[in-house]
Design an enzyme around this catalytic site. Sequence first.
Site, PDB file in Angstrom:
ATOM      1  N   HIS A 170     -56.621   4.448 -51.346  1.00 63.82           N
ATOM      2  CA  HIS A 170     -57.001   3.550 -50.263  1.00 63.82           C
ATOM      3  C   HIS A 170     -55.776   3.089 -49.467  1.00 63.82           C
ATOM      4  CE1 HIS A 170     -60.915   3.448 -52.189  1.00 63.82           C
ATOM      5  NE2 HIS A 170     -60.332   3.079 -53.325  1.00 63.82           N
ATOM      6  N   ARG A 458     -37.277 -14.396 -48.541  1.00 67.14           N
ATOM      7  CA  ARG A 458     -36.874 -13.921 -49.868  1.00 67.14           C
ATOM      8  C   ARG A 458     -37.341 -12.492 -50.127  1.00 67.14           C
ATOM      9  NH1 ARG A 458     -38.773 -19.059 -51.478  1.00 67.14           N
ATOM     10  NH2 ARG A 458     -40.646 -18.081 -52.327  1.00 67.14           N
ATOM     11  N   ASN A 461     -36.106  -8.527 -47.197  1.00 62.38           N
ATOM     12  CA  ASN A 461     -34.982  -7.630 -47.450  1.00 62.38           C
ATOM     13  C   ASN A 461     -34.287  -8.105 -48.721  1.00 62.38           C
ATOM     14  OD1 ASN A 461     -32.710  -6.013 -47.415  1.00 62.38           O
ATOM     15  ND2 ASN A 461     -32.291  -6.280 -45.245  1.00 62.38           N
ATOM     16  N   HIS A 465     -30.788 -10.211 -49.312  1.00 63.08           N
ATOM     17  CA  HIS A 465     -31.055 -11.532 -49.879  1.00 63.08           C
ATOM     18  C   HIS A 465     -30.353 -11.711 -51.218  1.00 63.08           C
ATOM     19  CE1 HIS A 465     -33.420 -14.541 -52.186  1.00 63.08           C
ATOM     20  NE2 HIS A 465     -33.420 -15.174 -51.034  1.00 63.08           N
ATOM     21  N   TYR A 473     -24.806 -18.311 -51.658  1.00 63.20           N
ATOM     22  CA  TYR A 473     -25.575 -19.484 -52.091  1.00 63.20           C
ATOM     23  C   TYR A 473     -25.152 -19.947 -53.483  1.00 63.20           C
ATOM     24  CZ  TYR A 473     -29.571 -22.318 -53.528  1.00 63.20           C
ATOM     25  OH  TYR A 473     -30.360 -23.333 -53.978  1.00 63.20           O
ATOM     26  N   SER A 496     -25.852 -15.991 -42.181  1.00 64.71           N
ATOM     27  CA  SER A 496     -26.686 -14.814 -41.927  1.00 64.71           C
ATOM     28  C   SER A 496     -26.998 -14.668 -40.443  1.00 64.71           C
ATOM     29  CB  SER A 496     -27.979 -14.920 -42.738  1.00 64.71           C
ATOM     30  OG  SER A 496     -28.823 -13.820 -42.496  1.00 64.71           O
ATOM     31  N   HIS A 500     -25.951 -11.533 -37.874  1.00 66.87           N
ATOM     32  CA  HIS A 500     -26.980 -10.843 -37.095  1.00 66.87           C
ATOM     33  C   HIS A 500     -26.613 -10.850 -35.610  1.00 66.87           C
ATOM     34  CE1 HIS A 500     -29.523 -11.063 -40.693  1.00 66.87           C
ATOM     35  NE2 HIS A 500     -30.327 -10.197 -40.102  1.00 66.87           N
TER      36      HIS A 500
END
Length: 600
Positions: A170, A458, A461, A465, A473, A496, A500
């Site tokens: 499916h 989260r 990617n 992350h 972090y 981040s 970008h």
Amino acid sequence: MLTPGLKLLILSVSARLLIICLTIHCNSLIVSFNMNGFHKKETNPPDVTPVVAENDTPSVENPEFPRNRRLFKDSTGDVLREMALKRVQERVEILQSEISRDVDRRLGIMGEQLINEMKRFDLNITELRSLFRDEKLMSNRKESEKKNVLPEKQFMNRNSLLTDLFEVKHIKTIYNLFVVFMIIMFLNTVVGDLVADGRINLGLSPIKVGFGRFHLSLLVWCGMQTTVTLMYYFFKFWAAGHYDLRTKEEYQKLWNNTFIVGYLCYLIAFISGSIRAVLYFDLPPASSLAALLEMCRLAMKTHAYVRSNIPKVLTGKIKSDEDLKKPAPVLPSFKTFQYFFFCPTLIYRDSYPRTKEIRWKVAFFHFLDVIGVILYLSFIFERVLLPNFNQFGDNEIDLSTLVLSIFGSMMPGTIIFILGFYCLLHAWLNGFAEVLRFGDRMFYQDWWNSTSFSMYYRKWNVVVHDWLYTYIYKDLYENVFCGNRVAATSAVFVISAIFHEIVLIFAFRFFYPVLFILFAGTGTFLMALGQRYPKAFGNILMWLSLFIGNGINFSLYTMESYARRNCQYEDTTWNFFVPISWSCNGVKLNPNWSIQNPFA
């Protein structure tokens, strides 16, 4: 119907029986050969009367000579026969070991595949539910035994989520529908061009223009890879100096501070040098994006390698003579270093889960998907998205035309977004993982089911992350902000968003912080509201925001790109930071624009 486990058991028993039968048959042949060779019935040789010539004098012969000669001949044959038997036995033993080893290897591979399949599917009606509820497969981190220490990244052998989902017919149908859509759009274009213009336009011009000078982009990548290799030896040089200065604390501290300053200067020089190379060769947008994304990947991997191996070198202060006898720290080999820089992860480990073999057919179809998606994207850009904005900058456009163009870009923009995700995070990374036998292929999670933007960030990617979590972090949370999650999260978002924006600025050659505002501004606001609405509504809001955001991003960036191409302006620093689409034949406000009653 036989279950997969029973099939594997039958195959294993059959293989063992085959080996046993082969062994018995070979031994019987050897025994038979022995019986025929060494235990022959001795036959008396016929009496031979020597013929003596009339004039010859009969010679006196030793009656034991013929018998001794026959015995010598028989003993020589026995030795040769024994040597032949030993060679046959050796060949049989080699054949047995090869067959046994080959059967064991094949059974091991089949057993591993069966175990992995049974882990992912319950082999019953609830297979999809068990897939998404399997905490071991969906978990990404392992709790630390230390207090006030965040969990660590956990690697294990597992497939990408879409790989498992495509086993369900499916879900596979959705993939087939995308292929059918591409074929229908291709046929529609061919027929339309033949009827209208008498020629065919396959929509390949974005590939030709976007990926122009790609060989220079590869040259820039080779330069970046060379500098990264030099960083490996620079780190080993620092580690050796730190070990040699272990008895001189002041000099060791100075040596370490010098390394930190040199390492930061290296990262700055690496990023700025890569950007200058892209600008120097004047690479087109797609080639620039490829080079700049590789710059970010190599910089992130360099930091991951250095950050993960520094604790191996910093073994503490010398407190006794026993500490002086400790050997120098063992650093990763160059082979391990190179494997890390090519494997599809940004988290460094000395070793990773590996698969037993390379499935070249699977890798081939993954890379074939990459080529197909690139053709699909080029076709959508050429036939659907760019015609709405390619005249922007020649004349002023009405506000109503701009609004219609933005809403008309939402659907193709979201399709480009989904195809880009499939191309990079699924097909490309899985292809490299298959070639490198990299076992952990959780490059993303079920982000399409996210009910909040925090969940989406989260799961979208996982590769990036995990790097942000582990090296930004986690370090900020444990060492800088001392347990302040809000401050650490905000710092991660800003870092981040900046990277970008750097990629987009130097790929398109202008500053237009649309993505920064949507990502760090609107995205952060929606993430803060993530727990204040029901989950069913949250998924709808997430997808609605993606549709609108993709439409705005593609529209504004395309407008600015064509405005700078069609308008004449001075190449100054001011014009680099100020959008040209606002001043050069921009949007014309229509004061007579009104909404009529549709029911009148």
